[in-house]
Design a protein around this motif. Sequence first.
Motif, mmCIF file in Angstrom:
data_model
loop_
_atom_site.group_PDB
_atom_site.id
_atom_site.type_symbol
_atom_site.label_atom_id
_atom_site.label_comp_id
_atom_site.label_asym_id
_atom_site.label_seq_id
_atom_site.Cartn_x
_atom_site.Cartn_y
_atom_site.Cartn_z
ATOM 1 N N ALA A 74 0.812 -1.226 0.000
ATOM 2 C CA ALA A 74 0.000 0.000 0.000
ATOM 3 C C ALA A 74 0.844 1.275 0.000
ATOM 4 N N VAL A 75 1.946 1.269 0.735
ATOM 5 C CA VAL A 75 2.753 2.492 0.813
ATOM 6 C C VAL A 75 3.290 2.841 -0.575
ATOM 7 N N ASN A 76 3.921 1.872 -1.228
ATOM 8 C CA ASN A 76 4.474 2.145 -2.562
ATOM 9 C C ASN A 76 3.378 2.424 -3.566
ATOM 10 N N ALA A 77 2.266 1.705 -3.430
ATOM 11 C CA ALA A 77 1.191 1.850 -4.415
ATOM 12 C C ALA A 77 0.597 3.261 -4.358
ATOM 13 N N LEU A 78 0.323 3.761 -3.156
ATOM 14 C CA LEU A 78 -0.270 5.101 -3.050
ATOM 15 C C LEU A 78 0.730 6.159 -3.505
ATOM 16 N N ARG A 79 2.015 5.899 -3.255
ATOM 17 C CA ARG A 79 3.033 6.835 -3.740
ATOM 18 C C ARG A 79 3.037 6.853 -5.264
ATOM 19 N N LEU A 80 2.927 5.657 -5.841
ATOM 20 C CA LEU A 80 3.025 5.553 -7.304
ATOM 21 C C LEU A 80 1.924 6.319 -8.022
ATOM 22 N N GLY B 126 -0.567 4.393 4.016
ATOM 23 C CA GLY B 126 -0.110 3.000 3.915
ATOM 24 C C GLY B 126 0.465 2.511 5.228
ATOM 25 N N ILE B 127 1.272 3.383 5.871
ATOM 26 C CA ILE B 127 1.891 2.968 7.134
ATOM 27 C C ILE B 127 0.827 2.813 8.227
ATOM 28 N N THR B 128 -0.129 3.777 8.269
ATOM 29 C CA THR B 128 -1.206 3.635 9.261
ATOM 30 C C THR B 128 -1.948 2.322 9.017
ATOM 31 N N GLY B 129 -2.191 2.013 7.732
ATOM 32 C CA GLY B 129 -2.894 0.771 7.387
ATOM 33 C C GLY B 129 -2.181 -0.441 7.944
ATOM 34 N N PHE B 130 -0.856 -0.495 7.787
ATOM 35 C CA PHE B 130 -0.222 -1.736 8.269
ATOM 36 C C PHE B 130 -0.153 -1.779 9.785
ATOM 37 N N ILE B 131 -0.096 -0.586 10.420
ATOM 38 C CA ILE B 131 -0.142 -0.605 11.893
ATOM 39 C C ILE B 131 -1.525 -1.091 12.356
ATOM 40 N N VAL B 132 -2.580 -0.575 11.691
ATOM 41 C CA VAL B 132 -3.942 -1.000 12.079
ATOM 42 C C VAL B 132 -4.113 -2.504 11.839
#
Length: 450
Positions: free
Chosen positions: A73-79, A94-100
């Motif tokens: 998600a992090v790379n994808a949203l950046r892309l 993306g980072i919040t997503g993986f923490i959640v």
Amino acid sequence: MASPRGEFSSRLGFIMAAAGSAVGLGNIWGFPTQAASNGGAAFLLVYLILAFTLAYPVLMAELIIGRHAHANAVNALRLISPNRVTRRIGTATGITGFIVASFILSFYAIVAGWMLAHCVAAVSELFRFNGLAEWLTEFSFARNLGFMLIFMALTVGIISEGVQQGIERWSSRLMPMLLISLVLLVLYVFTLEGAMDGLRVYLLPDFERALAPDLILNALGAAFFSLSLGVGTMLIYGSYISDRENLPVVGGLVTLVDICIAVLAGFLVLPAMYVALHNGVEIFTATGELISEDTLIFNVLPRLFDTMGLAGVVVSLLFFFLMSIAALTSSISMLEVPVAYTIEEHGVGRKRAVVVIGTLIAIASTVILLNFEALFGLVVAATTRYSQPLLGFVFCVYVGWIWHRDQLLQEVRKGSDRVEHGLFWKIWPGYVRVVCPVIILLIFAQSLLG
Ligand code: PFF
């Protein structure tokens, strides 16, 4: 250095894995009990409407971004971000997503551990180890910790095998077992006295309760939780789908399977409660509400199984086995979110990433267990009730407002070249752009004000 990425080997493999993620404790436990205490069929209706009109479009947003980027998600949203600000917000989301996702797994593993313990308890009862069975079904720190760790070890074992050998292989094995056990249980419960009363409660709508604002927020949270949205799970599974697949169709199938299993589980749990009532087990609270949530699963149902003699032990075994499988195919998808990010961002090997992250999550679960009263409900509400819909909101904004529409169309056309002439392309883009974000915010505002 990016590691070579996995890919699902077939359409069926993807559907099994994504449906495996979606179908979990949320469907078999959460949905029927919420329906029971919130207006029966009326809740079902609100849930169905929200699932098709809000959750499906958000699921599509995640799958499409994921497949386009073939990345976490992090790379994808950046892309798909056109400038620095949106890139930063994308990274933060993306980072919040993986923490959640990791926190969801930290409480999910505890509940799944209870399911495993009850499953083993039924086996011990079959072999007449009654003392052991009693210990396994009683709430104690040692039992909770032990079975949480066993469940986490199973999750870690599957995820360390990768996309095809781990996620796809195990989802394809476990999902048919889940469906068969569920159908067998429904059929059996239908033959018991009292079942029809439960069916009536499930199917007769009480609209006054179903339209309460808080309830709609609950149904929204339930729909997002049930389809595993907002935390990047479906995005990462989307990133493993081949470009040949028709995404709107496979996404629709996953939504349909998820909803059908939730509805089917309602046909098991509600009738089972009234069978319990018929057998003399109390199923109402002091205020006259139907008992729900953990008390239902870990008190009412086991007491019902007790009244059924040997058949009850077998039914109990099947029921908790079903719950454990449902939990496992979901937990692997949660763990894959932080693992994929760590592998792709930091070039760490899969096995190492899985063990380190799995250990950290197990530590978080232990902290929750040590402060159960204060933390358990808090973590559940913060992650599922608030974070998941809000993160889903951000995904909609990225797809609807930030990503270039031509690129979006090109991505959707990959597996279906006539897609722009179909219904999906006529409705969905405007829908994720305006309708979904507005409704998510409205439901939030209403619940905060009211
Ligand atoms: N969808 C799962 C269930 O219904 O139990 C829960 C879930 C799985 C939530 C994966 C979030 C997630 F990322």
